[in-house]
Structures are given as structure tokens and as C-alpha cells.
Design an enzyme around this catalytic site. Sequence first.
Site, PDB file in Angstrom:
ATOM      1  N   CYS A  18       4.518  95.123  61.995  1.00 42.28           N
ATOM      2  CA  CYS A  18       3.532  96.218  63.039  1.00 42.28           C
ATOM      3  C   CYS A  18       4.612  97.078  63.710  1.00 42.28           C
ATOM      4  CB  CYS A  18       2.562  95.541  63.465  1.00 42.28           C
ATOM      5  SG  CYS A  18       1.269  94.700  62.649  1.00 42.28           S
ATOM      6  N   LYS A  21       4.169 100.719  63.589  1.00 38.87           N
ATOM      7  CA  LYS A  21       2.545 101.153  63.614  1.00 38.87           C
ATOM      8  C   LYS A  21       3.276 102.964  64.365  1.00 38.87           C
ATOM      9  CE  LYS A  21      -1.593 100.415  65.027  1.00 38.87           C
ATOM     10  NZ  LYS A  21      -2.749  98.490  64.992  1.00 38.87           N
ATOM     11  N   ASP A  50     -11.350 102.162  67.578  1.00 33.04           N
ATOM     12  CA  ASP A  50     -11.761 100.062  67.044  1.00 33.04           C
ATOM     13  C   ASP A  50     -10.725  98.851  65.287  1.00 33.04           C
ATOM     14  OD1 ASP A  50     -12.771  97.547  67.377  1.00 33.04           O
ATOM     15  OD2 ASP A  50     -14.271  98.867  68.401  1.00 33.04           O
ATOM     16  N   GLY A 138      -6.016  98.103  43.105  1.00 37.04           N
ATOM     17  CA  GLY A 138      -5.065  98.473  43.272  1.00 37.04           C
ATOM     18  C   GLY A 138      -3.519  98.926  43.264  1.00 37.04           C
ATOM     19  N   HIS A 139      -3.589  99.424  44.187  1.00 36.30           N
ATOM     20  CA  HIS A 139      -2.393 101.041  43.751  1.00 36.30           C
ATOM     21  C   HIS A 139      -0.529 100.388  44.582  1.00 36.30           C
ATOM     22  CE1 HIS A 139      -1.933 104.976  42.427  1.00 36.30           C
ATOM     23  NE2 HIS A 139      -1.103 105.139  43.010  1.00 36.30           N
ATOM     24  N   ASP A 226      -7.849  92.306  67.960  1.00 42.04           N
ATOM     25  CA  ASP A 226      -6.829  91.546  67.652  1.00 42.04           C
ATOM     26  C   ASP A 226      -6.220  92.746  67.899  1.00 42.04           C
ATOM     27  OD1 ASP A 226      -6.719  93.922  65.713  1.00 42.04           O
ATOM     28  OD2 ASP A 226      -5.750  91.923  63.915  1.00 42.04           O
TER      29      ASP A 226
HETATM   30 CO    CO Z   1      -7.009  95.324  64.368  1.00 45.24          CO
HETATM   31 CO    CO Z   2      -4.737  96.971  61.608  1.00 46.99          CO
HETATM   32 CO    CO Z   3     -13.601  94.663  67.610  1.00 46.68          CO
END
Ligand code: CO
Ligand code: CO
Ligand code: CO
Length: 349
Positions: A18, A21, A50, A138-139, A226
Site C-alpha cells: 500500500c 498508493k 470511501d 481476471g486479467h 479500513d
Molecule cells: Co479502504
Molecule cells: Co482500497
Molecule cells: Co466504509
Amino acid sequence: MKKTDSVKLTKLAECAGCGAKVGAGELAKLLGDLPVRRDENLLVGFDKSDDAAVYKVSGDLAIVQTLDFFPPIVDDPYAFGAIAAANALSDIYAMGGEPKTALNIMAVPEDMPKEHVHAILEGGYAKVAEAGAVICGGHSIYDREPKYGLSVTGFVHPDRILTNAGARPGDVLIYTKRVGIGVLTAGWKAEMLSEESKKSMQEQMMLLNKAARDIMIRFRVHACTDVTGFGMLGHLLEMAEGSGTRISIETGQIDFIPEAAELAKMGVLPAGMYRNRHFAEEEVDPGDAPVWMQDLLYDPQTSGGLMMAADPGDADALLSELLKDPQVQSAQRIGTVEEYTGGKRIRLY
Ligand code: CO
Ligand code: CO
Ligand code: CO
């Protein structure tokens, strides 16, 4: 897993998990001028920052859609696949939803041994099966840097969607995983991590947020997200802004990974931490919190836990149910949601 013991997948990745990102501020700029088409059944769209989009199908059914993928965060292909899948599934759980179908998205170097590619997919399949969902396609493309993840579709009742925007003054904030994964990743890259820490770090990231979600939906929880790439403070800022509230964090209640705290004190930090700090810092009053602790709160958490804003009347019962479940790693009452009366959105004390 035997054949793949000697691979070093992270050596092929420029930016781990992550931490790869695009920063929250940058993303807003990139998406800024796009024309947004309206559809009254689109209950949550990308403009709300969100976890996933929600589309209403009927009075008692909405679908939740999300996509997440990233370069290797660990060396073992199976673990990488499982972590990427757990992380992608998490956005469905964060909306209060239940994963149903998933599509693989994968990029692999042309010369990557077939058994490694296979092991990545096996890790993904195992987590999707554990979630009770199915992979249905999938790909894949060739690329110098490996990448893997899932697009997941889940179900939720339209009246029981948990967005970022629902937090109310008085709510109690509860978080469900230990904090410091991004710093451990940086420590791993710098070859400063013990084998034992590597193992427990991998296990933490592979852990599904399923059990935490299944408990959460039995209580009055007003908002959930999350904690992933933007770090705890980045995601809390989205919640505070989205719900028009202020958030106070009791730093002494946070379950920091001890080895991550040691590394942060030495300045071993991932690049994503600096991006997250840059994005959120203006809205954070750090109080007396030492810099290493602030750094951990800005640290990107690949496959992090759920952050719930629980009704004060239900918070104790929710917390004790979470603490009882062996499938939930940690349950911390980390702070409260308050009325916003101007000034900074987040306060540490
Ligand atoms: Co999230
Ligand atoms: Co995400
Ligand atoms: Co939420």
C-alpha cells in the site's frame, strides 16, 4: 511453497504494498476535473473518498465494488498473493458488506518462473475461499514489476452501508490490528528485521477483516473504514471531514508493534509515511506525541484493520466481543468522535 523459498520478490518492486498508493492529495488532483455522471442508484461513488462504491439493485440489495492491487510487499509469492487478496477484500468488509465474487488482476515479468506465478494465485484463491467468495476470472499482462490484486464485488443491505461519513459526536473509535506494518516493511528492505518479525508481519497482513466485520454488523456502528495506504491519521482525516466531525485520539491506547516503534525511533521509515504526513499534517494537532509515534500514525498499513465509529451505548459490548474472538488480532478503544467547532480536525493526547 518449497520451490519458491529462495525468491526475493521485493527486489523486483520499487515501492512496497500500500506504500505504492498514489497520495491522497495527488489523487484528488488527478480525479478533479473528471465529469461525474449521476445515477440515483449509485449510493457511494468515488467522489466521497470511501473504501468502495455501492450501487443499489433493489430495496434490500446493494452491490459493493472495489479494486486493489500492488507490487510485492514480501518475498514469498504465496504470502504476497494472500496479502494482496486480504487487502482487496478488506474494502468490502469496511463498507459492512460480504464478498461474493472476485476477479484477479495480475502483472508478471515474462521470465518469472511459472511456479512463482502459480503460488501468487494460490495465495489469492485461498483468501477468497476463506472469505466465502469465488474467483470467477481476471486479467494478466507482462510487466517488469510484478503486481497482484483483486476486483471484488460484495453484497450489503442498502440501509446498512457503513461509509466514512456516518460518524457522530460521542461515537467511540475502535481499531482491530496492530500499527506499524509500513515501518516493518522498510526495516525488511533494509535487512534489519528478524525472521520471527517477518513471519508475524506476514501473518498480520494475511489476516482477513472478516471476523471483525461479522462482529461489527451486530452492533450499532455508524461509520467504518479500513486503515491502509494513507495511514491511520490519513484515513481518520477522511472520516472526520466526511462526517463533519472532529476526532480525538488517545495515543496511549494504540497497539503499536514494538519492533516498529524501535525502527521508527531510528528513523527507518517508508516513503509513504512522508506522503501521508504531508497530506494530513495541517489538520492534526499532535499535542505532546513524540515524533516517532506520529510517524507510526502516518505509516501506510498494507492490509490494516477496521476503524469503527461505534455508538457509545454499544462500544463496550462490541469491544468485548472483538477481544474474545481469536480471529481478531487486536481491539483498541483509540479515541472519540466530537463536535467540530472549527480548527484542526484531529487532536492527539
Ligand atoms: Co479502504
Ligand atoms: Co482500497
Ligand atoms: Co466504509
